[in-house]
Write an enzyme that holds these catalytic residues in place. Structure first.
Site, PDB file in Angstrom:
ATOM      1  N   THR A 133      -2.102  38.908 -27.299  1.00 15.33           N
ATOM      2  CA  THR A 133      -0.749  39.025 -26.778  1.00 15.33           C
ATOM      3  C   THR A 133      -0.769  38.592 -25.319  1.00 15.33           C
ATOM      4  O   THR A 133      -1.828  38.419 -24.714  1.00 15.33           O
ATOM      5  CB  THR A 133      -0.225  40.465 -26.903  1.00 15.33           C
ATOM      6  N   ASP A 168       5.363  38.141 -25.104  1.00 22.76           N
ATOM      7  CA  ASP A 168       5.606  37.253 -26.232  1.00 22.76           C
ATOM      8  C   ASP A 168       5.881  38.107 -27.472  1.00 22.76           C
ATOM      9  O   ASP A 168       5.900  39.338 -27.393  1.00 22.76           O
ATOM     10  CB  ASP A 168       4.399  36.347 -26.457  1.00 22.76           C
ATOM     11  N   ARG A 224       4.334  37.464 -30.766  1.00 21.14           N
ATOM     12  CA  ARG A 224       3.421  37.178 -31.875  1.00 21.14           C
ATOM     13  C   ARG A 224       2.416  38.313 -32.038  1.00 21.14           C
ATOM     14  O   ARG A 224       1.776  38.717 -31.071  1.00 21.14           O
ATOM     15  CB  ARG A 224       2.694  35.858 -31.632  1.00 21.14           C
ATOM     16  N   LYS A 276       7.248  44.065 -28.297  1.00 21.31           N
ATOM     17  CA  LYS A 276       6.219  44.489 -27.356  1.00 21.31           C
ATOM     18  C   LYS A 276       6.790  45.046 -26.060  1.00 21.31           C
ATOM     19  O   LYS A 276       6.046  45.494 -25.200  1.00 21.31           O
ATOM     20  CB  LYS A 276       5.284  43.319 -27.037  1.00 21.31           C
ATOM     21  N   GLY A 325      -2.549  45.305 -27.397  1.00 19.08           N
ATOM     22  CA  GLY A 325      -3.531  46.086 -28.144  1.00 19.08           C
ATOM     23  C   GLY A 325      -3.134  46.205 -29.601  1.00 19.08           C
ATOM     24  O   GLY A 325      -2.695  45.236 -30.221  1.00 19.08           O
ATOM     25  N   SER A 360      -4.686  38.975 -24.258  1.00 10.84           N
ATOM     26  CA  SER A 360      -5.605  37.844 -24.388  1.00 10.84           C
ATOM     27  C   SER A 360      -5.115  36.606 -23.652  1.00 10.84           C
ATOM     28  O   SER A 360      -5.904  35.732 -23.319  1.00 10.84           O
ATOM     29  CB  SER A 360      -5.820  37.525 -25.871  1.00 10.84           C
ATOM     30  N   ASP A 417      -3.322  30.509 -25.157  1.00 11.08           N
ATOM     31  CA  ASP A 417      -3.860  31.503 -26.093  1.00 11.08           C
ATOM     32  C   ASP A 417      -3.172  31.332 -27.438  1.00 11.08           C
ATOM     33  O   ASP A 417      -1.953  31.479 -27.536  1.00 11.08           O
ATOM     34  CB  ASP A 417      -3.622  32.913 -25.540  1.00 11.08           C
ATOM     35  N   SER A 433      -0.937  34.189 -28.821  1.00  6.29           N
ATOM     36  CA  SER A 433       0.349  34.476 -28.189  1.00  6.29           C
ATOM     37  C   SER A 433       1.312  33.347 -28.496  1.00  6.29           C
ATOM     38  O   SER A 433       0.908  32.176 -28.540  1.00  6.29           O
ATOM     39  CB  SER A 433       0.189  34.615 -26.664  1.00  6.29           C
TER      40      SER A 433
END
Length: 601
Positions: free
Chosen positions: A372, A388, A390, A404, A418, A500, A537, A540
C-alpha cells in the site's frame, strides 16, 4: 550522583512534616485500573480488644495503657508496612546489597513489577541503574506509596529540573512523540494495590504483562494475613502475570520468624496455628504445581543484621510454543513443545512455531507480501492525507477499492497500511474510544489522544497486529500528524509516508514539502507523492482517496483515478464473415437418441 541512604525521606520523616494533620489512609486513593482491592478487615476478626480500639480510636487516647498502644501499632503494621524498614536494613551502606546479586540483563528494556516496594529504595535503584523499560512498585500501604513517589526526586541527577515534588520529565506536555521506551525517571511509578487475589477466578483473568516480578521479604506477611490458601493464590497469580521466559525473584523469611509477629494479633496467631505450607516447601510447589520450569539460587546477600540475610531465588517460566489443536488432529494428535531461548532484543517465537510444525510433518507458513501507499502532511490551516485503494494477497489483487482512509472523529482520520482486517478492527476500536472520551468530557478529542490510544493497544501485542497508522487531524493545539508502527513506536511529523510504496513517495515529500503551504499546494504534493508510490510499487494502485481536515470542516475526496490508472475504452469491431469463408477440412455427423423415463413409484 551518589545517593545517600539518608537523603530520601523515610516514612517516619515524611509523617513528622505533617504533625499538624492526622494522616488519612484515603490521602492516596487506589489506582482505578487496579484489579484487586485491599481486603477490608472487620474489627471483630481481630479480637474483642482490637474491636474496642477500632470502634473508639480517639476516646481517652492520653490514658491508653502500654498494651493498648502496642496493639494499635500491631494493627497499623500488620502487613509488614514498617515506615523505617529501609532505615534499619540499609543502615551504614550506600545501596541495597541485593543489587549485586541481580543480573542487569534481566531488567534492561524489560517490564518489571516490584511487589511490596515499601518506600521504594530498591525499586528506584533498579529503575535508574538497570534501565528497565518500565518498573511498577506496588504496596498495600497508601502512605508508603506517597513516600515512594516523593522519593523519585532524590534519585534524579543534579541538573534535572523539578516541578513541585516531581521531575519535569514526569509532567505531561502538550506534545508527545518518539519511542515508547522511557528513561529514568519516566520508567518508574508507584501504586497502591493488594496483590493477593481473593478468588481463583481472579487469577485466570490475569494477563501476561511482566518479564520480571520481585517478591522480596513479603511472604511472611502474606502467609500470616491470608494463610496457606492466600500464599498459593499469590504464587499462581505471579505465574499468570509473567510472560513466557520471565523471571520471578523470591526472597523468603524463615518460618521461625513468624511466631514473633503472629502473637501480636489474634487473627495472625490463629492463621499461624493453621499453617501447613512451610517456606521450605515453596520451591517444590512453584516447580511442580504452579508450572515454573527452573530455579536458580542467587546466594544470600550480606546485611548489617543476620535477620536480613535471607536467600534469594529466581524461578524461570518456560519459554515455549505449543502446536495448535488443528495441527494435532492433522498430525495424529502429536504434540511438541519447543524450548527456544530468545536473544536480547528479538522475539523468535515464530521460529519456534515453525520448528514445531515441521516436527509434526506440516509445512510452515510462507511469508506473504502485502502492499500500500499512505501519505500525509500538514499545511498552514490543516492536514491533508491520502492513500491508494489496492489490496493485495501475495501476487493477487484482492480488492481494487479498499478503504484505507478511516474516520476516527469529525476532525481526526487515520490512514492504514498492513493487514486490512486488523486495520479495520483497530480503527473501529479507536473511533469508539474517542467518541466515549468526547461524550465524557464534552470536548473534541485531541489528535495526541488518538495516538496514545493506538500505541498503547499496539505495543501490548508487540507487532502481532499488522496495523501501521498515520493519524492526523486538527484540534485546539493546531494540525498534527503521528506515525504509529505496529510495535507501538510513535513519532510526530510534519509529513510522513508508510507502506510498500513509501520509499518512492517520501522522496517527493522530502523534496517539495515546505512549511506554510496553502491547501492547494498541500493537495498537489500529496497527490504527486501517491502517484510516485503507485508508479514505483506494483502492490499500490487503482485509485487514490484524499481527506482534507481544517479547524472548520473536513472534506473527503475520492476515488480519484490518475491518468495512468484509467482503463482504455472498449473498442468494438464489427466482424462479419460470409458463410463458406472458412474452408471445411472434415465433416462428420453423429446420430444420437434421447430416452426419457418417468419413475412411477
Amino acid at each position: 550522583m551518589k545517593v545517600e541512604i539518608g537523603s530520601p525521606k523515610t516514612g517516619s520523616d515524611a509523617e513528622n512534616e505533617r504533625t499538624s494533620k492526622k494522616r488519612k489512609l484515603e490521602s492516596f486513593p487506589e489506582d482505578p485500573s487496579c484489579s484487586f482491592k485491599v481486603r477490608k478487615t472487620s474489627a471483630s476478626s481481630l479480637g474483642s480488644h482490637a474491636e474496642d480500639l477500632l470502634n473508639n480510636p480517639t476516646s481517652e487516647s492520653k490514658e491508653k495503657s502500654k498494651k493498648e498502644k502496642q496493639l494499635e501499632t500491631s494493627l497499623k503494621f500488620r502487613y509488614g508496612n514498617f515506615y523505617r524498614y529501609y532505615g534499619h536494613r540499609l543502615k551504614g551502606v550506600e545501596k541495597d546489597p541485593r543489587l549485586e546479586n541481580f543480573n542487569k540483563d534481566w531488567f534492561r528494556m524489560r517490564n518489571v513489577l516490584d511487589i511490596g516496594c515499601n518506600a521504594g529504595y530498591l525499586t528506584l535503584s533498579i529503575a535508574k541503574e538497570f534501565e528497565p523499560a518500565w518498573i511498577l512498585g506496588i504496596d498495600i500501604d497508601p502512605h508508603l506509596v506517597g513516600v515512594s513517589r516523593k522519593n523519585i526526586k532524590y534519585y534524579v541527577n543534579d541538573d534535572q529540573e523539578l516541578i513541585g515534588d516531581f521531575p519535569k520529565s514526569l509532567v505531561k506536555t502538550e506534545e508527545e512523540g518518539g519511542p515508547v521506551v522511557r528513561k529514568f525517571p519516566k520508567n518508574v511509578w508507584f501504586r497502591m494495590q493488594n496483590y493477593v487475589p481473593e478468588f481463583e477466578e481472579q487469577i485466570e483473568q490475569t494477563q501476561e504483562e511482566y518479564d520480571v516480578i520481585m517478591a522480596l521479604s513479603i511472604t511472611k506477611w502474606i502467609h500470616l494475613n491470608w494463610g496457606d490458601d492466600g500464599m498459593k493464590r499469590f504464587f499462581r497469580r505471579v505465574f499468570h502475570h509473567m510472560k513466557p521466559g520471565g523471571r520471578f525473584i523470591l526472597e523468603t523469611q524463615t518460618f521461625e520468624s513468624y511466631y514473633k509477629r503472629a502473637k501480636t494479633l489474634p487473627l495472625l496467631k490463629e492463621n499461624y496455628k493453621q499453617i501447613q505450607f512451610k517456606p521450605d516447601q515453596f520451591k517444590d510447589f512453584l516447580l511442580n504445581e504452579v508450572g515454573f520450569d527452573s530455579c536458580e539460587s542467587l546466594g544470600v546477600p550480606k546485611a548489617n543484621s543476620k535477620g536480613f540475610e535471607r536467600p534469594l531465588q529466581v524461578f524461570r517460566k518456560k519459554f515455549y510454543i505449543k502446536k495448535p489443536k488443528t495441527s494435532e488432529i492433522m498430525s495424529g494428535g502429536k504434540t511438541i513443545d519447543v524450548d527456544f531461548e530468545p536473544c536480547e532484543g528479538f522475539d523468535f517465537g515464530n521460529v519456534a512455531r515453525n520448528i514445531a510444525l515441521v516436527e509434526c510433518g506440516m509445512k510452515p507458513p510462507l511469508a506473504r507480501s502485502t502492499g500500500t501507499t499512505i501519505v500525509g502532511c500538514t499545511y498552514k490551516d490543516g492536514v491533508v492525507m491520502g492513500a491508494d485503494s489496492r489490496a493485495t494477497a501475495g501476487n493477487i489483487i484482492a480488492d481494487k477499492q479498499c478503504e484505507k482512509v478511516h474516520k476516527l472523529t469529525e476532525s481526526i482520520y487515520a490512514c492504514g497500511a498492513g493487514t486490512a482486517a486488523d486495520l479495520d478492527q483497530v480503527t473501529k476500536m479507536l473511533s469508539a474510544n474517542l467518541h466515549l472520551i468526547e461524550l465524557n468530557t464534552g470536548k473534541k478529542a485531541r489528535v495526541i489522544t488518538a495516538m496514545r490510544q493506538a500505541k498503547q493497544h499496539l505495543y501490548r501485542y508487540m507487532g502481532y497486529i499488522g496495523a501501521y497508522l498515520l493519524i492526523g487531524g486538527v484540534d485546539s493545539t493546531g494540525p498534527h500528524i503521528y506515525d504509529v508502527s505496529a510495535e507501538g513506536t510513535t513519532m510526530a511529523k510534519s509529513y510522513a509516508a508508510d507502506g510498500s510504496g513509501s520509499y518512492a513517495a517520501i522522496s517527493v515529500l522530502e523534496r517539495d514539502f515546505k512549511f506554510g503551504m496553502t491547501e492547494e499546494e498541500a493537495k498537489d504534493l500529496i497527490q504527486r507523492a501517491l502517484h510516485a508510490g503507485m508508479h514505483g510499487d506494483n502492490a499500490s494502485g487503482n485509485s487514490l482517496n484524499l481527506v482534507i481536515i481544517t479547524n472548520d470542516n473536513t472534506r473527503f475526496e475520492g476515488p480519484i483515478f490518475p491518468d495512468f490508472c484509467k482503463r482504455p475504452e472498449n473498442i468494438e469491431l464489427d466482424y462479419k464473415f460470409k458463410p463458406g469463408s472458412s474452408t471445411v477440412l472434415k465433416h462428420k455427423v453423429y446420430k444420437y437418441e434421447v430416452v426419457e423415463s418417468m419413475d412411477t413409484h
